[in-house]
Design an enzyme around this catalytic site. Structure first.
Site, PDB file in Angstrom:
ATOM      1  N   HIS A 120      -9.910   8.977 -11.770  1.00 65.54           N
ATOM      2  CA  HIS A 120      -8.668   9.584 -11.275  1.00 65.54           C
ATOM      3  C   HIS A 120      -7.997   8.735 -10.215  1.00 65.54           C
ATOM      4  O   HIS A 120      -7.157   9.222  -9.465  1.00 65.54           O
ATOM      5  CB  HIS A 120      -8.951  11.005 -10.743  1.00 65.54           C
ATOM      6  N   CYS A 150       8.475   0.246  -1.376  1.00 61.80           N
ATOM      7  CA  CYS A 150       8.061  -1.049  -1.958  1.00 61.80           C
ATOM      8  C   CYS A 150       9.056  -2.139  -1.548  1.00 61.80           C
ATOM      9  O   CYS A 150      10.205  -1.846  -1.206  1.00 61.80           O
ATOM     10  CB  CYS A 150       8.045  -0.914  -3.487  1.00 61.80           C
ATOM     11  N   ALA A 233     -26.356  17.791  -3.653  1.00 57.05           N
ATOM     12  CA  ALA A 233     -26.582  16.451  -4.219  1.00 57.05           C
ATOM     13  C   ALA A 233     -27.584  15.634  -3.406  1.00 57.05           C
ATOM     14  O   ALA A 233     -28.520  15.046  -3.974  1.00 57.05           O
ATOM     15  CB  ALA A 233     -25.245  15.721  -4.297  1.00 57.05           C
TER      16      ALA A 233
HETATM   17  N1  APR Z   1     -23.812  19.160  -4.057  1.00 57.35           N
HETATM   18  C1  APR Z   1     -23.523  19.200  -5.389  1.00 57.35           C
HETATM   19  N2  APR Z   1     -22.528  19.954  -5.912  1.00 57.35           N
HETATM   20  C2  APR Z   1     -21.809  20.704  -5.051  1.00 57.35           C
HETATM   21  C3  APR Z   1     -22.047  20.717  -3.664  1.00 57.35           C
HETATM   22  C4  APR Z   1     -23.110  19.914  -3.172  1.00 57.35           C
HETATM   23  N3  APR Z   1     -23.429  19.880  -1.869  1.00 57.35           N
HETATM   24  N4  APR Z   1     -21.150  21.570  -3.079  1.00 57.35           N
HETATM   25  C5  APR Z   1     -20.372  22.054  -4.082  1.00 57.35           C
HETATM   26  N5  APR Z   1     -20.773  21.540  -5.259  1.00 57.35           N
HETATM   27  C6  APR Z   1     -20.221  21.776  -6.605  1.00 57.35           C
HETATM   28  C7  APR Z   1     -19.575  23.111  -6.823  1.00 57.35           C
HETATM   29  O1  APR Z   1     -20.542  24.090  -7.201  1.00 57.35           O
HETATM   30  C8  APR Z   1     -18.633  22.791  -7.986  1.00 57.35           C
HETATM   31  O2  APR Z   1     -19.281  22.987  -9.233  1.00 57.35           O
HETATM   32  O3  APR Z   1     -19.182  20.834  -6.783  1.00 57.35           O
HETATM   33  C9  APR Z   1     -18.323  21.310  -7.814  1.00 57.35           C
HETATM   34  C10 APR Z   1     -16.894  21.024  -7.399  1.00 57.35           C
HETATM   35  O4  APR Z   1     -16.053  21.418  -8.468  1.00 57.35           O
HETATM   36  P1  APR Z   1     -14.493  21.127  -8.343  1.00 57.35           P
HETATM   37  O5  APR Z   1     -14.023  21.540  -6.997  1.00 57.35           O
HETATM   38  O6  APR Z   1     -13.858  21.697  -9.576  1.00 57.35           O
HETATM   39  O7  APR Z   1     -14.381  19.530  -8.357  1.00 57.35           O
HETATM   40  P2  APR Z   1     -14.395  18.582  -9.621  1.00 57.35           P
HETATM   41  O8  APR Z   1     -15.289  19.099 -10.701  1.00 57.35           O
HETATM   42  O9  APR Z   1     -14.664  17.219  -9.106  1.00 57.35           O
HETATM   43  O10 APR Z   1     -12.862  18.655 -10.104  1.00 57.35           O
HETATM   44  C11 APR Z   1     -12.482  17.768 -11.125  1.00 57.35           C
HETATM   45  O11 APR Z   1     -10.192  18.505 -10.812  1.00 57.35           O
HETATM   46  O12 APR Z   1      -8.387  19.017  -9.471  1.00 57.35           O
HETATM   47  C12 APR Z   1      -8.960  18.039 -10.258  1.00 57.35           C
HETATM   48  O13 APR Z   1      -8.556  15.758  -9.965  1.00 57.35           O
HETATM   49  C13 APR Z   1      -9.283  16.819  -9.430  1.00 57.35           C
HETATM   50  O14 APR Z   1     -11.067  15.226  -9.772  1.00 57.35           O
HETATM   51  C14 APR Z   1     -10.766  16.609  -9.629  1.00 57.35           C
HETATM   52  C15 APR Z   1     -11.040  17.374 -10.914  1.00 57.35           C
END
Ligand code: APR
Length: 248
Positions: A120, A150, A233
């Site tokens: 992304h 720019c 994590a």
């Molecule tokens: N360790 C591991 N996982 C965790 C922790 C932690 N300490 N804390 C929270 N989480 C998990 C949550 O349970 C959740 O499943 O991280 C996840 C975050 O999910 P999202 O907020 O949906 O993030 P992500 O999956 O990266 O979103 C994907 O969505 O909005 C777009 O571009 C944006 O890259 C992003 C994409």
């Protein structure tokens, strides 16, 4: 440490060199960077359609840039978590092929990951809306001028992928190539809701790879995972790493 961590350590050791990490916002949550969904998620407080779409940027580039500058100010205070650092170390030791991340915070790069695919984009890069100029700001560097202009006179935009935008083709093909080689995919800190990124672990699964989910909560990908470590994590990867030390 859990038996799941022992099983994952044995699996990763057996597949050393054929392991890939697929990460999301959760891996950076531990160092204070808000995730997008769930409790305190960014999309609970802000409307993505107002801030993370090409239309929002056309309508109000200054508002979008101020939001990204705010996120940059949060991220620059953060340091890579033990999880970011372990993934970089496992790559340097040849056990991990690299990292495919959905995150734009640059923390995998800061931790030392080399074979890194930023699906992304990166909040620390910006590109011109007209010519092909792309500028690497460097971690922690926020543009003085908002919106930045720019040298060709047009305004610059964050070099990130917004909703309704395609992923960069080079990043996508590199990610596909890595998933094609993977025997194990460590799916860390992602809700697995956003496509096409979240289809990558399933592509690897379809080719016979084993998915390991590291996430305190159930997600859209949980049912496809052979192993699930319901922890943060850093705690999970440190647990796996301790067992790795003991496996010859
Ligand atoms: N360790 C591991 N996982 C965790 C922790 C932690 N300490 N804390 C929270 N989480 C998990 C949550 O349970 C959740 O499943 O991280 C996840 C975050 O999910 P999202 O907020 O949906 O993030 P992500 O999956 O990266 O979103 C994907 O969505 O909005 C777009 O571009 C944006 O890259 C992003 C994409």
């Amino acid at each position: 440490m859990s038996s799941e961590e022992l099983k994952v350590a044995e699996l990763v050791k057996r597949s050393s060199g054929r392991v890939i990490a697929f990460t999301g916002a959760g891996i950076s949550a531990e160092v204070g960077i808000p995730t997008f969904r769930g409790r305190d998620g960014l999309w609970e407080r802000y409307d993505p359609e107002e801030l993370a779409t090409p239309r929002a940027f056309r309508r109000n580039p200054e508002l979008v840039w101020r939001w990204y500058a705010w996120r940059m100010s949060l991220i620059r205070e953060a340091r890579p978590s033990p999880a970011h650092e372990l993934l970089a170390r496992w790559e340097s030791e040849g056990m991990l092929m690299g990292v495919v991340t959905q995150n734009i915070d640059g923390l995998h790069r800061e931790a030392g990951s080399i074979n890194l695919v930023e699906l992304h984009g990166s909040i620390w890069r910006m590109r011109c809306t007209s010519c092909d100029l792309k500028l690497d700001l460097g971690f922690g560097r926020i543009p003085e001028e908002i919106p930045p202009v720019c040298s060709c006179g047009s305004i610059m935009r964050p070099d990130v992928v917004w909703f309704h935008e395609p992923l960069p083709s080079d990043a996508w093909s590199r990610a596909e190539e890595l998933m094609g080689k993977a025997e194990v995919v460590l799916v860390i800190g992602t809700s697995g809701l956003v496509m096409p990124a979240a289809s990558l672990p399933l592509m690897a699964l379809g080719r016979g790879a084993i998915l390991v989910e590291i996430n305190p909560e159930e997600t859209n990908l949980s049912r496809f995972a052979r192993f699930r470590i319901r922890k943060g994590a850093s705690e999970a990867l440190q647990g796996v790493n301790r067992y790795l030390g003991g496996i010859s």
